[in-house]
Write a protein that holds these residues in place. Structure first.
Motif, PDB file in Angstrom:
ATOM      1  N   GLN A   1       8.561  -5.616   3.473  1.00 29.66           N
ATOM      2  CA  GLN A   1       7.347  -6.416   3.714  1.00 29.66           C
ATOM      3  C   GLN A   1       7.457  -7.780   3.034  1.00 29.66           C
ATOM      4  N   ASN A   2       8.006  -7.807   1.812  1.00 32.40           N
ATOM      5  CA  ASN A   2       8.160  -9.086   1.100  1.00 32.40           C
ATOM      6  C   ASN A   2       9.095 -10.016   1.871  1.00 32.40           C
TER       7      ASN A   2
ATOM      8  N   SER B   1       9.404   1.675  -2.285  1.00 37.51           N
ATOM      9  CA  SER B   1       9.828   0.391  -2.871  1.00 37.51           C
ATOM     10  C   SER B   1      10.678  -0.369  -1.856  1.00 37.51           C
ATOM     11  N   GLY B   2      11.527   0.354  -1.137  1.00 34.34           N
ATOM     12  CA  GLY B   2      12.333  -0.266  -0.086  1.00 34.34           C
ATOM     13  C   GLY B   2      11.427  -0.853   0.994  1.00 34.34           C
ATOM     14  N   LEU B   3      10.342  -0.141   1.308  1.00 36.47           N
ATOM     15  CA  LEU B   3       9.395  -0.647   2.309  1.00 36.47           C
ATOM     16  C   LEU B   3       8.658  -1.885   1.782  1.00 36.47           C
TER      17      LEU B   3
ATOM     18  N   TRP C   1       1.684  -4.137   5.622  1.00 39.86           N
ATOM     19  CA  TRP C   1       1.380  -3.014   6.520  1.00 39.86           C
ATOM     20  C   TRP C   1       0.145  -2.277   6.010  1.00 39.86           C
ATOM     21  N   ASP C   2      -0.578  -1.617   6.929  1.00 39.39           N
ATOM     22  CA  ASP C   2      -1.759  -0.878   6.467  1.00 39.39           C
ATOM     23  C   ASP C   2      -1.357   0.488   5.897  1.00 39.39           C
ATOM     24  N   PHE C   3      -2.335   1.148   5.277  1.00 39.74           N
ATOM     25  CA  PHE C   3      -2.047   2.379   4.531  1.00 39.74           C
ATOM     26  C   PHE C   3      -1.457   3.469   5.430  1.00 39.74           C
TER      27      PHE C   3
ATOM     28  N   LEU D   1       0.864  -1.179   0.000  1.00 41.80           N
ATOM     29  CA  LEU D   1       0.000   0.000   0.000  1.00 41.80           C
ATOM     30  C   LEU D   1       0.901   1.230   0.000  1.00 41.80           C
ATOM     31  N   VAL D   2       0.418   2.318  -0.606  1.00 44.30           N
ATOM     32  CA  VAL D   2       1.116   3.613  -0.690  1.00 44.30           C
ATOM     33  C   VAL D   2       2.205   3.644  -1.774  1.00 44.30           C
TER      34      VAL D   2
END
Ligand code: NDP
Length: 448
Positions: free
Chosen positions: A386-387, A380-382, A393-395, A207-208
């Motif tokens: 997550q991957n 993209s790093g975030l 993560w939520d928005f 998200l985002v």
């Protein structure tokens, strides 16, 4: 002329000789090298260890044929690129651009910028960039899919979650990333989510990420405005382009109380004195893939100007978010005369060097692209984070992380520009702060 300036001039001339007919790459190198002279004077180790000579030479350049079959059954051939520029801080990371103007010089300029941008985010990412001279305009979904599959059939052997992680850029959005990820998965027989970012939410995206570059650029300008005790509230703004970066810049500016009165595409601009209708903009560009001209079919007060110069529209905040060198010194003069107070570069290198100089001389707050538009790659790093941890993560949480990263980048630019005696020159601040971290890592890693 100082010894450092002399060396920088020699190195720059060498880059021009060694990379002939690549003006965009020369321009990007010129800006970085000359603006870090104060650092080189203070710490000659970077010159002694030949960091500059090494950093202007990509670690690897891949150029390949991309054959595909169009809807008429005819074979088409494009050229593909991936320039893996610097991996001192992490795997190569940077987008793919599909546009007819793409050639080695464009990809090199973008890859070079990406090294310092990624460094500024504080995340462990090296710099790279890629793309093709493929023109996606007017192509059917099937043609886009066949092209993306052919492109990935070569690219897959050069990338990987720990090696090189591409994302989108001009002409590459969620649809293209989906087709490329599908082909990567098929060829490698691996569900390696971290190999591409900008993925759809259904298969490992964050998200985002879609909003990140535009939101991030707006957050960066918000921080700059605070220096002058200003906010977006009630400000008239102009945002060039009407793609991913432009749309989410408009969205965030409107959320922060500003009014965007004009957006554009490569054919012209639309000006809506009531403020750009964001839902209509998204419908036209993201869903129907129409031209910006069609906006006026729905809003009779809005004016479309074919080949018009969007920078002639009076505004207090300008966010060039289309492409390189789209705002020149004449445009800068007009904008300043019309009462401009801040510029945030959503695009990469959208302002020509003389325009940038003029903005800074005139006391206009200027956010250079490698800092202001770093929110995209930061998110993209975030997404990679997550991957790797198999989480989502939520928005709001992700947006807050993005905001914090943009605030940190602004602080790094501000503190560094102050420290080296160039207050409010965020070009110097971004280049020195971005360069120093990569250069220090290169020193640690030895001559490689
Ligand atoms: P999109 O393809 O979504 O949109 C690009 C927009 O810019 C379109 O409106 C397009 O108009 C216009 N444009 C492109 N080329 C030209 C040109 N030669 N002259 C005039 N207008 C042009 O791309 P993005 O929004 O993703 O990218 C825009 C800029 O932001 C680029 O500089 C990119 O490198 C930079 N950027 C993007 C990031 C991202 O996350 N997407 C991250 C950081 C930077 P038309 O449809 O007519 O071609």
């Amino acid at each position: 002329m100082s010894k450092a300036t002399e060396r920088v001039e020699q190195i720059y001339n060498h880059v021009v000789r060694k990379n002939p007919a690549e003006p965009e790459f020369h321009q990007a190198v010129h800006e970085v090298l000359f603006s870090i002279v104060p650092l080189l004077e203070r710490y000659p180790i970077y010159l002694d260890a030949k960091i500059l000579e090494r950093i202007v030479e990509p670690e690897r350049q891949i150029i390949f044929r991309v054959p595909w079959i169009d809807d008429k059954g005819e074979v088409q051939v494009n050229r593909g690129f991936r320039i893996e520029f610097n991996s001192a801080l992490g795997p190569y990371k940077g987008g793919l651009r599909f546009h007819e103007s793409v050639y080695a010089g464009i990809i090199k300029f973008l890859g070079f910028e990406q090294i310092f941008k990624n460094s500024l985010t504080g995340l462990a990412m090296g710099g790279g960039k890629g793309g093709s001279d493929f023109n996606p305009k007017g192509k059917s979904d099937n043609e886009i899919m066949r092209f993306c599959q052919s492109f990935m059939t070569e690219l897959y052997r050069h990338i990987g979650e720990h090696t090189d992680v591409p994302a989108g850029d001009i002409g590459v959005g969620g649809r293209e990333i989906g087709y490329m990820f599908g082909q990567y998965k098929r060829i490698t027989n691996r569900y390696e989510a971290g190999v591409l970012t900008g993925k759809g939410i259904r298969y490992g995206g964050s998200l985002v990420r879609t909003e990140a570059t535009g939101y991030g650029a707006t957050f960066f300008v918000e921080e700059m405005l605070k220096v002058k005790n200003e906010t977006f509230e009630g400000k008239t703004c102009v945002v060039s382009g009407s793609g991913n970066v432009a749309i989410y810049t408009v969205e965030k500016i409107h959320q922060l109380g500003g009014k965007v009165v004009a957006v554009s595409d490569s054919n012209g601009y639309v000006m809506d004195p009531k403020g750009i209708d964001l839902e209509l903009l998204k419908q036209l560009k993201e869903v129907e893939r129409k031209r910006i001209k069609d906006y006026t079919l729905y809003h009779k007060d809005a004016v479309y100007k074919e080949n018009g110069n969007i920078w002639e529209i009076p505004c207090q905040i300008a966010m060039p978010s289309a492409t390189q060198n789209e705002l020149n010194v004449k445009d800068a003069e007009i904008l300043i005369k019309n009462g401009l107070i801040a510029v945030g570069e959503g695009a990469n290198m959208p302002c020509t060097p003389d325009a940038v100089d003029l903005f800074i001389k005139a006391g206009v707050l200027f956010g250079p692209g490698k800092a202001a538009n770093a929110g995209g790659v930061a998110t993209s790093g975030l997404e990679m984070e997550q991957n790797a941890s198999r989480s989502n993560w939520d928005f709001d949480y992700t947006e807050q992380k993005l905001k914090k990263i943009m605030q940190n980048i602004f602080q790094a630019c501000k503190q560094t520009s102050d420290e080296f005696g160039y207050p409010q020159n965020y070009v110097v601040g971004a280049n020195i702060a971005g360069f120093k971290k990569v250069a220090d890592a290169m020193l640690d890693l030895g001559v490689i």
